[in-house]
Design an enzyme around this catalytic site. Structure first.
Site: not given
Ligand code: FES
Length: 133
Positions: A37, A106
Protein backbone atom coordinates in the site's frame (compact mmCIF):
# COMPACT_ATOMS: atom_id res chain seq x y z
CA UNK A 1 -13.94 2.75 6.96
CA UNK A 2 -16.03 0.00 8.44
CA UNK A 3 -14.97 -0.66 11.99
CA UNK A 4 -16.93 -3.88 12.00
CA UNK A 5 -14.11 -5.99 10.65
CA UNK A 6 -11.75 -5.05 13.48
CA UNK A 7 -11.56 -6.52 16.98
CA UNK A 8 -12.33 -4.21 19.90
CA UNK A 9 -8.67 -4.21 20.85
CA UNK A 10 -7.64 -2.97 17.42
CA UNK A 11 -10.16 -0.15 17.58
CA UNK A 12 -9.12 0.75 21.12
CA UNK A 13 -5.43 0.95 20.17
CA UNK A 14 -6.28 2.89 17.03
CA UNK A 15 -8.27 5.45 19.04
CA UNK A 16 -5.75 5.70 21.89
CA UNK A 17 -2.37 4.80 20.45
CA UNK A 18 0.35 4.19 23.06
CA UNK A 19 3.84 5.62 22.68
CA UNK A 20 3.12 7.62 19.56
CA UNK A 21 5.77 10.15 18.60
CA UNK A 22 9.46 10.40 18.06
CA UNK A 23 12.58 10.01 20.22
CA UNK A 24 15.00 12.71 19.16
CA UNK A 25 18.16 11.10 20.59
CA UNK A 26 17.11 7.51 19.84
CA UNK A 27 19.74 4.77 20.10
CA UNK A 28 18.18 2.87 17.21
CA UNK A 29 15.74 3.79 14.44
CA UNK A 30 13.99 1.44 12.03
CA UNK A 31 11.85 2.46 9.08
CA UNK A 32 9.98 0.08 6.82
CA UNK A 33 7.60 0.64 3.97
CA UNK A 34 4.71 -1.55 3.02
CA UNK A 35 5.18 -2.55 -0.62
CA UNK A 36 1.49 -3.36 -0.96
CA UNK A 37 0.00 0.00 0.00
CA UNK A 38 3.02 2.33 0.23
CA UNK A 39 2.43 3.14 3.90
CA UNK A 40 5.36 3.64 6.20
CA UNK A 41 6.30 3.10 9.82
CA UNK A 42 9.26 4.24 11.92
CA UNK A 43 10.17 2.88 15.34
CA UNK A 44 12.58 4.63 17.73
CA UNK A 45 14.22 2.87 20.69
CA UNK A 46 16.26 3.91 23.72
CA UNK A 47 18.46 1.14 25.08
CA UNK A 48 20.05 0.70 28.49
CA UNK A 49 21.97 -2.44 29.51
CA UNK A 50 20.62 -4.28 26.45
CA UNK A 51 17.04 -3.49 27.41
CA UNK A 52 14.49 -1.31 25.61
CA UNK A 53 13.77 1.41 28.14
CA UNK A 54 11.78 3.64 25.82
CA UNK A 55 10.10 3.17 22.46
CA UNK A 56 7.99 5.34 20.20
CA UNK A 57 6.50 5.06 16.74
CA UNK A 58 5.47 7.21 13.84
CA UNK A 59 3.16 5.58 11.35
CA UNK A 60 1.63 6.78 8.15
CA UNK A 61 -0.87 4.05 7.55
CA UNK A 62 -4.28 2.60 8.09
CA UNK A 63 -6.04 1.81 11.37
CA UNK A 64 -4.54 -1.68 11.48
CA UNK A 65 -1.02 -0.29 11.01
CA UNK A 66 -1.50 2.23 13.81
CA UNK A 67 -3.00 -0.34 16.16
CA UNK A 68 -0.16 -2.81 15.53
CA UNK A 69 2.46 -0.08 16.03
CA UNK A 70 0.86 0.84 19.32
CA UNK A 71 0.66 -2.79 20.40
CA UNK A 72 4.25 -3.61 19.51
CA UNK A 73 5.58 -0.70 21.55
CA UNK A 74 3.74 -2.13 24.55
CA UNK A 75 5.07 -5.62 23.88
CA UNK A 76 8.66 -4.47 23.42
CA UNK A 77 8.98 -1.95 26.23
CA UNK A 78 11.12 -3.31 29.08
CA UNK A 79 12.22 -6.36 27.09
CA UNK A 80 15.84 -7.20 26.33
CA UNK A 81 16.92 -6.75 22.73
CA UNK A 82 17.14 -10.52 22.31
CA UNK A 83 13.59 -10.97 23.57
CA UNK A 84 12.28 -8.14 21.40
CA UNK A 85 13.90 -9.71 18.33
CA UNK A 86 11.73 -12.77 18.98
CA UNK A 87 8.46 -10.83 18.79
CA UNK A 88 6.91 -12.03 15.55
CA UNK A 89 4.38 -10.56 13.17
CA UNK A 90 1.96 -13.17 14.43
CA UNK A 91 2.47 -12.24 18.11
CA UNK A 92 1.33 -8.71 17.37
CA UNK A 93 -1.78 -9.81 15.50
CA UNK A 94 -2.60 -12.37 18.21
CA UNK A 95 -2.29 -9.78 20.96
CA UNK A 96 -4.84 -7.67 19.10
CA UNK A 97 -7.23 -10.64 18.97
CA UNK A 98 -6.55 -11.10 15.29
CA UNK A 99 -6.75 -8.94 12.21
CA UNK A 100 -8.89 -9.35 9.12
CA UNK A 101 -6.96 -11.39 6.52
CA UNK A 102 -6.78 -8.49 4.08
CA UNK A 103 -5.13 -6.43 6.81
CA UNK A 104 -2.44 -8.93 7.79
CA UNK A 105 0.09 -7.22 5.52
CA UNK A 106 -0.36 -4.06 7.58
CA UNK A 107 0.61 -5.84 10.78
CA UNK A 108 3.88 -7.00 9.27
CA UNK A 109 5.23 -3.47 9.39
CA UNK A 110 5.35 -3.29 13.17
CA UNK A 111 7.55 -6.34 13.80
CA UNK A 112 9.77 -5.50 10.84
CA UNK A 113 10.28 -1.89 11.98
CA UNK A 114 11.05 -3.00 15.54
CA UNK A 115 13.62 -5.52 14.31
CA UNK A 116 15.13 -2.89 11.99
CA UNK A 117 15.50 -0.47 14.92
CA UNK A 118 17.30 -3.12 17.00
CA UNK A 119 19.62 -3.97 14.09
CA UNK A 120 20.32 -0.27 13.65
CA UNK A 121 21.27 -0.07 17.33
CA UNK A 122 23.61 -3.06 17.00
CA UNK A 123 25.24 -1.55 13.91
CA UNK A 124 25.84 1.72 15.74
CA UNK A 125 27.35 -0.14 18.69
CA UNK A 126 29.71 -1.99 16.39
CA UNK A 127 30.87 1.25 14.77
CA UNK A 128 31.31 2.86 18.15
CA UNK A 129 33.48 -0.01 19.33
CA UNK A 130 35.59 0.16 16.20
CA UNK A 131 36.19 3.87 16.55
CA UNK A 132 37.05 3.29 20.22
CA UNK A 133 34.40 5.62 21.61
FE1 FES B 1 -1.19 0.31 4.40
FE2 FES B 1 -2.59 -0.95 6.18
S1 FES B 1 -3.25 -0.35 4.22
S2 FES B 1 -0.55 -0.33 6.31
Amino acid sequence: MSAGMYSEKVIEHFRNPRNMGEIKDADGVGTVGNPICGDQMTIYIKVKNDRIVDIKFKTFGCAAAIATSSMITELAKGKTLEEAMKITRKDVADELDGLPPIKMHCSNLAADALHAAIKDYWEKQKKRKKSGK
